[in-house]
Design a protein around this motif. Structure first.
Motif, short mmCIF file in Angstrom:
data_model
loop_
_atom_site.label_atom_id
_atom_site.label_comp_id
_atom_site.label_asym_id
_atom_site.label_seq_id
_atom_site.Cartn_x
_atom_site.Cartn_y
_atom_site.Cartn_z
N ASP A 143 -54.00 52.44 49.28
CA ASP A 143 -54.49 52.42 47.90
C ASP A 143 -54.78 51.00 47.43
N ARG A 144 -54.01 50.05 47.94
CA ARG A 144 -54.22 48.66 47.55
C ARG A 144 -55.59 48.17 48.02
N HIS A 145 -56.00 48.59 49.20
CA HIS A 145 -57.33 48.21 49.69
C HIS A 145 -58.41 48.86 48.84
N VAL A 146 -58.23 50.11 48.47
CA VAL A 146 -59.21 50.78 47.62
C VAL A 146 -59.33 50.05 46.29
N ALA A 147 -58.20 49.68 45.70
CA ALA A 147 -58.23 48.96 44.42
C ALA A 147 -58.95 47.63 44.57
N ALA A 148 -58.78 46.96 45.71
CA ALA A 148 -59.47 45.69 45.94
C ALA A 148 -60.98 45.90 46.01
N VAL A 149 -61.43 46.94 46.70
CA VAL A 149 -62.86 47.21 46.79
C VAL A 149 -63.43 47.54 45.42
N VAL A 150 -62.68 48.28 44.62
CA VAL A 150 -63.12 48.57 43.25
C VAL A 150 -63.28 47.26 42.48
N GLU A 151 -62.34 46.34 42.63
CA GLU A 151 -62.43 45.05 41.93
C GLU A 151 -63.65 44.27 42.38
N TRP A 152 -63.86 44.15 43.70
CA TRP A 152 -64.99 43.39 44.21
C TRP A 152 -66.31 44.01 43.75
N ALA A 153 -66.39 45.33 43.79
CA ALA A 153 -67.62 46.00 43.37
C ALA A 153 -67.89 45.79 41.88
N SER A 154 -66.85 45.79 41.08
CA SER A 154 -67.04 45.56 39.65
C SER A 154 -67.57 44.16 39.38
N ILE A 155 -67.26 43.22 40.26
CA ILE A 155 -67.70 41.84 40.07
C ILE A 155 -69.16 41.67 40.48
N VAL A 156 -69.54 42.17 41.66
CA VAL A 156 -70.90 41.91 42.16
C VAL A 156 -71.88 43.04 41.84
N ARG A 157 -71.39 44.20 41.42
CA ARG A 157 -72.22 45.35 41.00
C ARG A 157 -73.27 45.68 42.08
N PRO A 158 -72.82 46.22 43.20
CA PRO A 158 -73.73 46.47 44.32
C PRO A 158 -74.62 47.69 44.11
N ASP A 159 -75.76 47.68 44.82
CA ASP A 159 -76.58 48.89 44.94
C ASP A 159 -75.83 49.93 45.76
N TYR A 160 -75.20 49.48 46.82
CA TYR A 160 -74.44 50.38 47.70
C TYR A 160 -73.50 49.53 48.54
N GLY A 161 -72.64 50.23 49.28
CA GLY A 161 -71.72 49.53 50.17
C GLY A 161 -70.85 50.53 50.89
N THR A 162 -70.04 50.03 51.82
CA THR A 162 -69.11 50.87 52.56
C THR A 162 -67.85 50.06 52.84
N ALA A 163 -66.79 50.78 53.21
CA ALA A 163 -65.57 50.13 53.69
C ALA A 163 -64.89 51.08 54.65
N GLY A 164 -64.31 50.51 55.69
CA GLY A 164 -63.62 51.29 56.71
C GLY A 164 -63.40 50.45 57.94
N PHE A 165 -63.01 51.08 59.02
CA PHE A 165 -62.87 50.35 60.27
C PHE A 165 -64.22 49.77 60.68
N ALA A 166 -64.18 48.58 61.27
CA ALA A 166 -65.41 47.90 61.64
C ALA A 166 -65.15 46.93 62.77
N LEU A 167 -66.22 46.58 63.47
CA LEU A 167 -66.15 45.52 64.45
C LEU A 167 -66.17 44.17 63.74
N ILE A 168 -65.30 43.27 64.17
CA ILE A 168 -65.16 41.96 63.56
C ILE A 168 -65.49 40.90 64.61
N ALA A 169 -66.40 39.99 64.28
CA ALA A 169 -66.73 38.87 65.15
C ALA A 169 -66.48 37.58 64.40
N GLU A 170 -66.64 36.46 65.07
CA GLU A 170 -66.62 35.19 64.35
C GLU A 170 -67.69 35.24 63.26
N PRO A 171 -67.40 34.73 62.06
CA PRO A 171 -68.39 34.78 60.99
C PRO A 171 -69.75 34.25 61.44
N GLY A 172 -70.78 35.06 61.20
CA GLY A 172 -72.14 34.69 61.57
C GLY A 172 -72.54 35.14 62.96
#
Length: 330
Positions: A143-172
């Motif tokens: 639930d803490r992760h969900v609350a964080a995504v709600v906070e980030w979305a409220s700040i940047v007001r996205p058209d769309y987005g997702t959250a879940g398991f993902a592949l992570i690489a070095e940034p870029g």
């Protein structure tokens, strides 16, 4: 099946380069939000605020920053983050690309976030904010992760987005390993893929679904509003996932987030198969999933050379639909 995963073991999982054997990717949990207006100063300041909110979640894990315009990581404690970055965002020339990354010291950092906004050379392109956490962060309180995504979305007001398991690489470096990433993506349907598509704006549409699916105002209106969305989800749940924990809706300032069950799922096609919860969300949201990708490299997933990129891209977009059927009343 909506069930908990051995999150700690995922933290240690490494995906090696097919030739050298050196690790190039990990598996974590990532949110990705795509928003317009990246050339506007107030949007750039908002992106810094989203990074600051992520930093509050990550706490002492964050030790490095890639400042705007820099090619070298610096000590975040010496960067006056986020005050200096707020000022830089407010003063940045609209014609210049603006981007900041914050991360931990670990190679292939599981704690890292990036905000990337285009310059006025292409103002129609969407900007993006991504935020990764280790899978083990989900162990105590998803639930803490969900609350964080709600906070980030409220700040940047996205058209769309997702959250879940993902592949992570070095940034870029997310798009640099198609031969290593595609076998994993092909097996685990629940994995998201950063940089999967071009950033051309698609008003009223989303690109795919995941554990959390973020609908901005236009996408929510296109599906018929909050009540109609809830009706479609309820119907899909009763047809596809009646034995699973239900969906939930989380409002943010500028839209709504659909949560597909209690926990994110890997969707291992060799074991449990496609998560029923994800199938239900995909079926309910199918009318607003964008499918008009042209058969040209810039529109499609970056894949191993031998594959048909258009066919595989379309299959990946609708990967949760297998056997789902249709939802009546479309």
């Amino acid at each position: 099946m909506d069930r908990r995963t051995d999150y700690e073991s995922l933290d240690e999982a490494l995906i090696p380069h097919r030739h050298s054997g050196n690790p190039v990717m990990r598996i974590g949990v990532r949110a990705q939000l795509f928003f317009p207006g990246g050339t506007r100063l107030q949007v750039r300041v908002a992106a810094v605020e989203a990074l600051a909110a992520y930093a509050r979640l990550a706490g002492p894990h964050l030790t490095r920053i890639l400042p705007n315009g820099s090619k070298r990581l610096a000590n975040i404690a010496r960067a006056d983050f986020p005050e200096r970055q707020r000022q830089q965002a407010a003063e940045a020339a609209p014609g210049e690309v603006f981007g900041i990354t914050v991360c931990e010291d670990r190679k292939i950092p599981l704690w890292h976030a990036t905000a990337q906004l285009p310059g006025d050379y292409s103002p129609e392109l969407l900007s993006y904010f991504t935020a990764a956490t280790p899978a083990s962060f989900m162990t105590e309180d998803p639930d803490r992760h969900v609350a964080a995504v709600v906070e980030w979305a409220s700040i940047v007001r996205p058209d769309y987005g997702t959250a879940g398991f993902a592949l992570i690489a070095e940034p870029g470096m997310e798009l640099q390993w198609p031969d290593e990433s595609w076998p994993v993506l092909s097996r685990f349907s629940g994995l998201d893929h950063l940089g999967a598509f071009n950033l051309n704006r698609k008003p009223g549409c989303i690109q795919a679904v995941n554990w959390l699916t973020v609908l901005g105002e236009a996408a929510l209106a296109a599906i018929g509003g909050r009540q109609r969305l809830a009706e479609r989800l309820s119907r899909a749940w009763s047809e596809i996932a009646p034995a699973e924990p239900g969906f939930s809706l989380h409002d943010f300032d500028g839209g709504i987030i659909v949560r597909a069950g209690d926990h994110p799922q890997m969707g291992d096609l060799q074991q449990d198969g496609i998560p029923e919860t994800y199938r239900a969300v995909s079926a309910a949201l199918r009318p607003i999933i964008f499918a008009g990708y042209r058969n040209r490299p810039g529109d499609l997933l970056k894949l191993p050379a031998k594959l048909d990129r258009h066919r595989e891209t379309m299959g990946w977009i609708f990967r949760f639909d297998s056997g789902a059927g249709s939802v009546s009343g479309s």
